[in-house]
Design a protein around this motif. Structure first.
Motif, PDB file in Angstrom:
ATOM      1  N   GLU A 131      12.569  22.728 -26.217  1.00  0.00           N
ATOM      2  CA  GLU A 131      12.484  24.175 -26.415  1.00  0.00           C
ATOM      3  C   GLU A 131      12.312  24.550 -27.881  1.00  0.00           C
ATOM      4  O   GLU A 131      11.839  25.640 -28.193  1.00  0.00           O
ATOM      5  CB  GLU A 131      13.738  24.850 -25.851  1.00  0.00           C
ATOM      6  CG  GLU A 131      13.862  24.732 -24.335  1.00  0.00           C
ATOM      7  CD  GLU A 131      15.064  25.468 -23.784  1.00  0.00           C
ATOM      8  OE1 GLU A 131      15.753  26.162 -24.563  1.00  0.00           O
ATOM      9  OE2 GLU A 131      15.323  25.357 -22.570  1.00  0.00           O
ATOM     10  N   LYS A 132      12.683  23.648 -28.796  1.00  0.00           N
ATOM     11  CA  LYS A 132      12.665  23.961 -30.228  1.00  0.00           C
ATOM     12  C   LYS A 132      11.542  23.276 -30.997  1.00  0.00           C
ATOM     13  O   LYS A 132      11.002  23.834 -31.950  1.00  0.00           O
ATOM     14  CB  LYS A 132      14.010  23.561 -30.849  1.00  0.00           C
ATOM     15  CG  LYS A 132      15.214  24.296 -30.276  1.00  0.00           C
ATOM     16  CD  LYS A 132      15.267  25.726 -30.746  1.00  0.00           C
ATOM     17  CE  LYS A 132      16.546  26.406 -30.269  1.00  0.00           C
ATOM     18  NZ  LYS A 132      16.624  27.804 -30.747  1.00  0.00           N
ATOM     19  N   GLU A 154      11.085  30.751 -29.740  1.00  0.00           N
ATOM     20  CA  GLU A 154      11.978  30.881 -28.592  1.00  0.00           C
ATOM     21  C   GLU A 154      11.249  31.504 -27.402  1.00  0.00           C
ATOM     22  O   GLU A 154      10.440  32.423 -27.561  1.00  0.00           O
ATOM     23  CB  GLU A 154      13.178  31.755 -28.973  1.00  0.00           C
ATOM     24  CG  GLU A 154      14.259  31.818 -27.916  1.00  0.00           C
ATOM     25  CD  GLU A 154      15.481  32.587 -28.386  1.00  0.00           C
ATOM     26  OE1 GLU A 154      16.364  32.846 -27.547  1.00  0.00           O
ATOM     27  OE2 GLU A 154      15.554  32.922 -29.584  1.00  0.00           O
ATOM     28  N   LYS A 205      11.696  27.348 -21.111  1.00  0.00           N
ATOM     29  CA  LYS A 205      13.034  27.769 -20.714  1.00  0.00           C
ATOM     30  C   LYS A 205      13.473  26.954 -19.507  1.00  0.00           C
ATOM     31  O   LYS A 205      12.716  26.796 -18.546  1.00  0.00           O
ATOM     32  CB  LYS A 205      13.047  29.265 -20.377  1.00  0.00           C
ATOM     33  CG  LYS A 205      14.444  29.822 -20.146  1.00  0.00           C
ATOM     34  CD  LYS A 205      14.404  31.331 -19.955  1.00  0.00           C
ATOM     35  CE  LYS A 205      15.812  31.878 -19.760  1.00  0.00           C
ATOM     36  NZ  LYS A 205      15.793  33.352 -19.567  1.00  0.00           N
ATOM     37  N   SER A 258      19.287  21.641 -29.813  1.00  0.00           N
ATOM     38  CA  SER A 258      19.811  22.564 -28.809  1.00  0.00           C
ATOM     39  C   SER A 258      20.835  21.948 -27.860  1.00  0.00           C
ATOM     40  O   SER A 258      21.411  22.655 -27.041  1.00  0.00           O
ATOM     41  CB  SER A 258      18.654  23.145 -27.982  1.00  0.00           C
ATOM     42  OG  SER A 258      17.910  22.107 -27.373  1.00  0.00           O
TER      43      SER A 258
END
Length: 266
Positions: A16-17, A43, A47, A192
């Motif tokens: 996600e990052k 962001e 997800k 994360s």
């Protein structure tokens, strides 16, 4: 043929990052990195392990490949699956008495897998070819893999390997020719989340994912020292846990979330 595709593929790490791409080639008896690229991801693009903003993701992926030091020439890729969504487990079977190994693998897996069988893809292998009473089972939800494959197809890539991240890390850390006799715990402290697995005798009997991450350390510094995000991130990277820097002050501030992580690991 399949082995040649794997050798000619490039590695892809999608989270996600960050997204990372790396291509290696064999040089004599060794392998060398011939191309590498890394990209920060805004962001909301990914997800819960899935691409949710596909158009933006496609443009970002083109940007990732364009930023490579040397053009990545292959359209074949070996991809790490998102660790929090995967499951790995060593289970016992009654081989060689069983006449249908696959049926027994599925039946025994039902007792351990935290997902309904109709909603997952499952792969397995013997832990040891000499002792076929134990197998290692890898599982990932179908919607995650289907989503990944759909995206890769749209960026004109062909996945030749979809692998659980802990297995990829283990192969990069431990020698393939000499089994690790005593259990070793590996802690992958990420942006994360924190991935943890135990490695022993060429297999992973245990893995899990914890919510505490590098981002939590940054947030903790922001709250305790009244810093902006960029300032906290820079302090974390430059000073870290070093006793000799800033009189070990940052280490003291970060001790609280790190103690919490240590307690969860125990």
């Amino acid at each position: 043929m399949v082995f040649n595709l794997i050798q000619n593929s490039f590695g892809l790490d999608i989270s996600e990052k960050f997204w990372r791409a790396v291509q290696i080639k064999k040089s004599g008896n060794k392998f060398k990195v011939v191309s590498f690229a890394e990209l920060d991801i805004p962001e909301g693009i990914i997800k819960d392990g899935k691409f949710v903003k596909e158009k933006e993701a496609i443009e970002l992926f083109k940007k990732l490949l364009d930023s490579a030091e040397k053009k990545i020439s292959s359209r074949y890729t070996s991809v790490c699956l998102p660790e929090p969504k995967t499951f790995i487990k060593v289970i016992n079977i009654t081989y060689p008495k069983s006449k249908n190994i696959m049926a027994e693998v599925i039946e025994e897996s039902k007792k351990h897998i935290p997902y309904p069988l109709e909603k997952i893809y499952l792969d397995w292998q013997f832990v040891n070819e000499k002792d076929k009473s134990k197998i290692i089972v890898g599982v990932c939800p179908k919607d995650i893999i289907d989503n990944f494959q759909s995206f890769l197809k749209k960026v004109n890539l062909m996945p030749v390997v979809l692998e659980i991240e802990s297995m990829s890390i283990a192969r990069s850390l431990f020698p393939l020719t000499k089994p690790v006799e005593s259990p070793v715990m590996v802690v992958d402290f990420g942006v994360s989340r924190t991935g943890i697995f135990v490695y022993e005798k060429d297999f992973i009997p245990f893995s899990l994912s914890l919510g505490i991450s590098s981002e939590d350390l940054t947030s903790h510094l922001m709250a305790k020292l009244k810093l902006k995000y960029d300032q906290a991130e820079e302090a974390k990277i430059k000073l870290g846990l070093d006793h000799a820097r800033a009189l070990g002050g940052l280490r003291k501030v970060l001790s609280e979330p790190l103690k919490k992580l240590a307690e969860e690991i125990r």
